[in-house]
Design a protein around this motif. Structure first.
Motif, PDB file in Angstrom:
ATOM      1  N   LYS B   2      47.196  33.404  43.667  1.00  0.00           N
ATOM      2  CA  LYS B   2      46.916  34.672  42.974  1.00  0.00           C
ATOM      3  C   LYS B   2      47.336  34.295  41.824  1.00  0.00           C
ATOM      4  O   LYS B   2      48.187  33.316  41.351  1.00  0.00           O
ATOM      5  CB  LYS B   2      47.893  35.708  43.700  1.00  0.00           C
ATOM      6  CG  LYS B   2      47.409  36.249  45.198  1.00  0.00           C
ATOM      7  CD  LYS B   2      48.255  37.010  45.808  1.00  0.00           C
ATOM      8  CE  LYS B   2      47.681  37.636  47.127  1.00  0.00           C
ATOM      9  NZ  LYS B   2      47.846  36.436  48.262  1.00  0.00           N
ATOM     10  N   VAL B   3      46.863  35.214  40.739  1.00  0.00           N
ATOM     11  CA  VAL B   3      47.448  34.925  39.520  1.00  0.00           C
ATOM     12  C   VAL B   3      48.724  34.882  39.267  1.00  0.00           C
ATOM     13  O   VAL B   3      49.530  35.820  39.809  1.00  0.00           O
ATOM     14  CB  VAL B   3      46.845  36.219  38.502  1.00  0.00           C
ATOM     15  CG1 VAL B   3      45.355  36.053  38.129  1.00  0.00           C
ATOM     16  CG2 VAL B   3      47.063  37.377  38.985  1.00  0.00           C
ATOM     17  N   TYR B   5      51.621  35.069  35.953  1.00  0.00           N
ATOM     18  CA  TYR B   5      51.841  35.528  34.557  1.00  0.00           C
ATOM     19  C   TYR B   5      51.208  35.139  33.348  1.00  0.00           C
ATOM     20  O   TYR B   5      50.772  35.619  32.553  1.00  0.00           O
ATOM     21  CB  TYR B   5      53.230  36.103  34.500  1.00  0.00           C
ATOM     22  CG  TYR B   5      54.159  35.172  33.546  1.00  0.00           C
ATOM     23  CD1 TYR B   5      54.195  35.000  32.284  1.00  0.00           C
ATOM     24  CD2 TYR B   5      54.933  34.387  34.362  1.00  0.00           C
ATOM     25  CE1 TYR B   5      54.942  33.972  31.634  1.00  0.00           C
ATOM     26  CE2 TYR B   5      55.698  33.196  33.968  1.00  0.00           C
ATOM     27  CZ  TYR B   5      55.724  33.222  32.482  1.00  0.00           C
ATOM     28  OH  TYR B   5      56.630  32.051  31.906  1.00  0.00           O
ATOM     29  N   GLU B   6      51.084  33.613  33.646  1.00  0.00           N
ATOM     30  CA  GLU B   6      50.643  32.739  32.540  1.00  0.00           C
ATOM     31  C   GLU B   6      49.051  33.105  32.426  1.00  0.00           C
ATOM     32  O   GLU B   6      48.238  32.544  31.299  1.00  0.00           O
ATOM     33  CB  GLU B   6      51.072  31.669  32.655  1.00  0.00           C
ATOM     34  CG  GLU B   6      52.338  31.126  32.357  1.00  0.00           C
ATOM     35  CD  GLU B   6      53.420  31.057  33.719  1.00  0.00           C
ATOM     36  OE1 GLU B   6      52.936  31.503  34.804  1.00  0.00           O
ATOM     37  OE2 GLU B   6      54.250  30.369  33.720  1.00  0.00           O
ATOM     38  N   PHE B   8      47.009  35.423  32.167  1.00  0.00           N
ATOM     39  CA  PHE B   8      46.511  36.372  31.251  1.00  0.00           C
ATOM     40  C   PHE B   8      46.010  35.447  30.030  1.00  0.00           C
ATOM     41  O   PHE B   8      45.069  35.770  29.411  1.00  0.00           O
ATOM     42  CB  PHE B   8      47.182  37.612  31.107  1.00  0.00           C
ATOM     43  CG  PHE B   8      46.838  38.533  30.132  1.00  0.00           C
ATOM     44  CD1 PHE B   8      45.706  39.130  29.894  1.00  0.00           C
ATOM     45  CD2 PHE B   8      47.806  38.970  29.073  1.00  0.00           C
ATOM     46  CE1 PHE B   8      45.354  40.045  28.975  1.00  0.00           C
ATOM     47  CE2 PHE B   8      47.547  40.050  28.035  1.00  0.00           C
ATOM     48  CZ  PHE B   8      46.417  40.569  28.064  1.00  0.00           C
ATOM     49  N   SER B   9      47.104  35.017  29.229  1.00  0.00           N
ATOM     50  CA  SER B   9      46.931  34.501  28.008  1.00  0.00           C
ATOM     51  C   SER B   9      45.984  33.275  28.051  1.00  0.00           C
ATOM     52  O   SER B   9      45.295  32.881  27.212  1.00  0.00           O
ATOM     53  CB  SER B   9      48.139  34.173  27.189  1.00  0.00           C
ATOM     54  OG  SER B   9      48.755  33.099  27.609  1.00  0.00           O
ATOM     55  N   ILE B  40      38.850  42.032  31.493  1.00  0.00           N
ATOM     56  CA  ILE B  40      40.120  41.397  31.886  1.00  0.00           C
ATOM     57  C   ILE B  40      41.175  42.467  32.353  1.00  0.00           C
ATOM     58  O   ILE B  40      41.896  42.205  33.227  1.00  0.00           O
ATOM     59  CB  ILE B  40      40.846  40.686  30.812  1.00  0.00           C
ATOM     60  CG1 ILE B  40      41.816  39.667  31.579  1.00  0.00           C
ATOM     61  CG2 ILE B  40      41.713  41.559  29.771  1.00  0.00           C
ATOM     62  CD1 ILE B  40      42.275  38.539  30.601  1.00  0.00           C
ATOM     63  N   ALA B  41      40.753  43.877  32.308  1.00  0.00           N
ATOM     64  CA  ALA B  41      41.579  44.942  33.021  1.00  0.00           C
ATOM     65  C   ALA B  41      41.415  44.841  34.400  1.00  0.00           C
ATOM     66  O   ALA B  41      42.080  45.564  35.038  1.00  0.00           O
ATOM     67  CB  ALA B  41      40.965  46.183  31.992  1.00  0.00           C
ATOM     68  N   GLU B  42      40.135  44.139  35.032  1.00  0.00           N
ATOM     69  CA  GLU B  42      40.147  44.019  36.376  1.00  0.00           C
ATOM     70  C   GLU B  42      41.108  43.309  37.178  1.00  0.00           C
ATOM     71  O   GLU B  42      41.078  43.152  38.127  1.00  0.00           O
ATOM     72  CB  GLU B  42      38.684  43.532  36.653  1.00  0.00           C
ATOM     73  CG  GLU B  42      37.360  44.574  36.177  1.00  0.00           C
ATOM     74  CD  GLU B  42      37.664  45.928  37.022  1.00  0.00           C
ATOM     75  OE1 GLU B  42      37.861  45.790  37.901  1.00  0.00           O
ATOM     76  OE2 GLU B  42      37.532  47.061  36.330  1.00  0.00           O
ATOM     77  N   MET B  43      41.868  42.487  36.172  1.00  0.00           N
ATOM     78  CA  MET B  43      43.028  41.556  36.813  1.00  0.00           C
ATOM     79  C   MET B  43      43.772  42.420  37.605  1.00  0.00           C
ATOM     80  O   MET B  43      44.385  43.170  37.120  1.00  0.00           O
ATOM     81  CB  MET B  43      43.624  40.977  35.576  1.00  0.00           C
ATOM     82  CG  MET B  43      44.417  39.480  36.249  1.00  0.00           C
ATOM     83  SD  MET B  43      45.612  39.060  34.994  1.00  0.00           S
ATOM     84  CE  MET B  43      44.471  37.407  34.365  1.00  0.00           C
ATOM     85  N   LYS B  44      44.122  42.003  38.863  1.00  0.00           N
ATOM     86  CA  LYS B  44      45.004  42.844  39.950  1.00  0.00           C
ATOM     87  C   LYS B  44      45.991  41.699  40.137  1.00  0.00           C
ATOM     88  O   LYS B  44      45.826  40.521  40.232  1.00  0.00           O
ATOM     89  CB  LYS B  44      44.100  43.348  40.775  1.00  0.00           C
ATOM     90  CG  LYS B  44      43.452  44.518  40.419  1.00  0.00           C
ATOM     91  CD  LYS B  44      42.653  45.084  41.448  1.00  0.00           C
ATOM     92  CE  LYS B  44      41.884  46.369  40.731  1.00  0.00           C
ATOM     93  NZ  LYS B  44      40.892  46.043  39.807  1.00  0.00           N
ATOM     94  N   GLU B  45      47.072  42.260  41.056  1.00  0.00           N
ATOM     95  CA  GLU B  45      48.225  41.626  41.533  1.00  0.00           C
ATOM     96  C   GLU B  45      47.459  40.315  42.289  1.00  0.00           C
ATOM     97  O   GLU B  45      48.214  39.336  42.320  1.00  0.00           O
ATOM     98  CB  GLU B  45      48.718  42.754  42.377  1.00  0.00           C
ATOM     99  CG  GLU B  45      49.853  42.174  43.625  1.00  0.00           C
ATOM    100  CD  GLU B  45      51.270  41.949  42.687  1.00  0.00           C
ATOM    101  OE1 GLU B  45      51.387  42.428  41.690  1.00  0.00           O
ATOM    102  OE2 GLU B  45      51.869  40.993  43.318  1.00  0.00           O
ATOM    103  N   ASP B  46      46.516  40.616  43.189  1.00  0.00           N
ATOM    104  CA  ASP B  46      45.966  39.532  44.179  1.00  0.00           C
ATOM    105  C   ASP B  46      44.661  38.746  43.770  1.00  0.00           C
ATOM    106  O   ASP B  46      44.068  38.301  44.248  1.00  0.00           O
ATOM    107  CB  ASP B  46      45.944  40.204  45.464  1.00  0.00           C
ATOM    108  CG  ASP B  46      44.975  41.397  45.412  1.00  0.00           C
ATOM    109  OD1 ASP B  46      44.404  41.637  44.435  1.00  0.00           O
ATOM    110  OD2 ASP B  46      44.509  41.701  46.600  1.00  0.00           O
ATOM    111  N   ARG B 268      53.976  25.205  39.914  1.00  0.00           N
ATOM    112  CA  ARG B 268      54.728  26.147  40.422  1.00  0.00           C
ATOM    113  C   ARG B 268      54.418  26.425  42.027  1.00  0.00           C
ATOM    114  O   ARG B 268      55.294  26.110  42.971  1.00  0.00           O
ATOM    115  CB  ARG B 268      54.889  27.848  39.823  1.00  0.00           C
ATOM    116  CG  ARG B 268      55.948  28.431  40.005  1.00  0.00           C
ATOM    117  CD  ARG B 268      55.819  29.731  39.467  1.00  0.00           C
ATOM    118  NE  ARG B 268      56.118  29.511  37.838  1.00  0.00           N
ATOM    119  CZ  ARG B 268      55.541  30.136  37.016  1.00  0.00           C
ATOM    120  NH1 ARG B 268      54.421  30.918  37.293  1.00  0.00           N
ATOM    121  NH2 ARG B 268      55.783  29.905  35.779  1.00  0.00           N
TER     122      ARG B 268
END
Lengths: 286, 286
Positions: B2-3, B5-6, B8-9, B40-46, B268
């Motif tokens: 899953k995404v 935090y890095e 996004f940028s 990119i607003a479609e980016m979700k937790e999973d 990670r």
């Protein structure tokens, strides 16, 4: 100034920096970033970078539950800058040099593993650089005939260089009523009214708040009290990119921008090479 | 995977690269970026990074009216990599070295002002590096008992290194039926089925499409034909980060990931140092 295409990834990178500074918890960082990804969808054709950026940052602050992620960074900046400036103050600095120092103070990232000695070296080497546009004679000329100066600050650290410059202005133009504006609350590393007071700027002029945490002078969001001062000022000195971004379209000849054109959009907007040091009077007229 | 935090940028930076490669027109670049900021607003937790990233990129392609902004970049990569690999092919390379070369091919950015000589130097110096996790003996062992191999390619340029490795596999395990999968259409610098054909991979195995332009093996988006091959394969070699991102949660012991952990999220996730070269069998079991 409206957003350029580079502003999106720049704001995204700043969001990453914010969550990294704001929390060690990877889950919370991710929560902040997901909020940023939602908030940035508000970016429009005519958004002002400083304004959309600030709005996104404040959403991130809220999501990570940290209202001032740059607190330590700002404290370190202030401490180091104060030390460097107190050394410079012992020398006999003229008004023009003080103006250049105020621009240079905008450039230096005090908090990235810097020793005061290294900063001083950097400052002295930058003093050798020419301003790419230098309207300082016109600024000083207008200050000599002015009654009211509004000085718009930018970042922590930098405000100690502003203090040096403002003291020289105070000496040279004793007739001036000086207002010094900071942000209403924490936003990235911008100086708040609190920071300005702690830097002793109240001894030089009246410290006021823009009335908002949004970076720059976002019309419609600044307070009425601030607008009154803005409107009655004879000369406005606007430090840094955020103030430029929010004011540039006003074509207000009272404004003198003191900044380094750090990023390509600003350089493109001003039609100067990226990295230029500038003291530039705003274009004016209808 | 899953995404993190890095992501996004990172996706935002890639969007900037896409518009810069895709058009010289600043207005069109901005249009592309504004679309990216919406998408990119479609980016979700999973969300899976490769999937949300690809979706955003394809929106940008549409907004700037360029369906393959990396075309020239990919052509240059292929040309340079072919030259480098043809030199390497003259040497007597063993299977393990060929596997390492296939990983190294994933690492090199062929198109950034590189001469073939410089690339060869870099390749040889990287050959001296140890794999941080090396399950290659297990891979070869499984290949010797397998009937069907599915080889999931990643980028242009790299596919010539894959060709070298696949030729060695062909030689060592002549019983294998080999499928080599590429993307259905252009997406960043990923290899399409067309690229695989042009690299002559049809001489080694059956070239197939994943059935989608979305990077990796996004279940639900790949074609039924592809899924049939995926399901019947005895061993799956998955190159690069995109394939890892889309497959990692399957816990499918048939999969061997060959990649460099280029970014922090991948490192990670795999619990290895960033930059590690890896040949790692997927964890498996329920």
């Amino acid at each position: 100034m409206k957003v350029h295409y580079e502003c999106f990834s720049c704001i995204a990178s700043q969001c990453q920096k914010i969550v990294e500074m704001g929390t060690e918890d990877l889950g919370v960082r991710k929560r902040g970033i997901l909020r940023a990804a939602k908030a940035i969808a508000e970016m429009k054709e005519d958004s002002i970078p400083a304004v959309i950026g600030s709005r996104v940052f404040l959403e991130v602050y809220d999501a990570i539950g940290n209202d001032d992620p740059f607190r330590e960074y700002k404290e370190l900046s202030n401490r180091l800058a104060e030390k460097v400036v107190s050394d410079l103050e012992r020398e006999n600095i003229d008004l023009k040099t003080a103006l250049k120092l105020a621009i240079i103070g905008n450039v230096i990232d005090f908090a990235v593993g810097y020793s005061p000695e290294r900063i001083e070296e950097d400052v002295r080497s930058m003093l050798g650089e020419e301003l790419y546009i230098d309207n300082s004679d016109e600024l000083f000329n207008r200050l000599s005939g002015a009654k009211i100066l509004l000085y718009l600050t930018d970042n922590c650290g930098e405000i100690y260089f502003d203090r040096l410059f403002l003291r020289k202005i105070r000496e040279e133009f004793p007739q001036l009523k000086i207002y010094i504006a900071g942000k209403e609350g924490p936003i990235i590393n911008d100086a708040t009214v609190e920071d300005l007071r702690r830097a002793g700027l109240e001894e030089i002029g009246e410290v006021i708040s823009t009335g908002t945490r949004i970076v720059g002078v976002p019309f419609g969001l600044v307070s009425r009290e601030f607008m009154e001062v803005f409107e009655k000022a004879d000369v406005i000195i606007a430090k840094g990119q955020g103030n430029f971004e929010t004011l540039s379209e006003r074509k207000d000849g009272r404004i003198f921008y003191l900044l380094k054109a750090k990023c390509r959009p600003i350089a493109r907007e001003l039609n100067v090479p990226q990295g230029s040091l500038l003291c530039v009077r705003s274009p004016f007229g209808p």
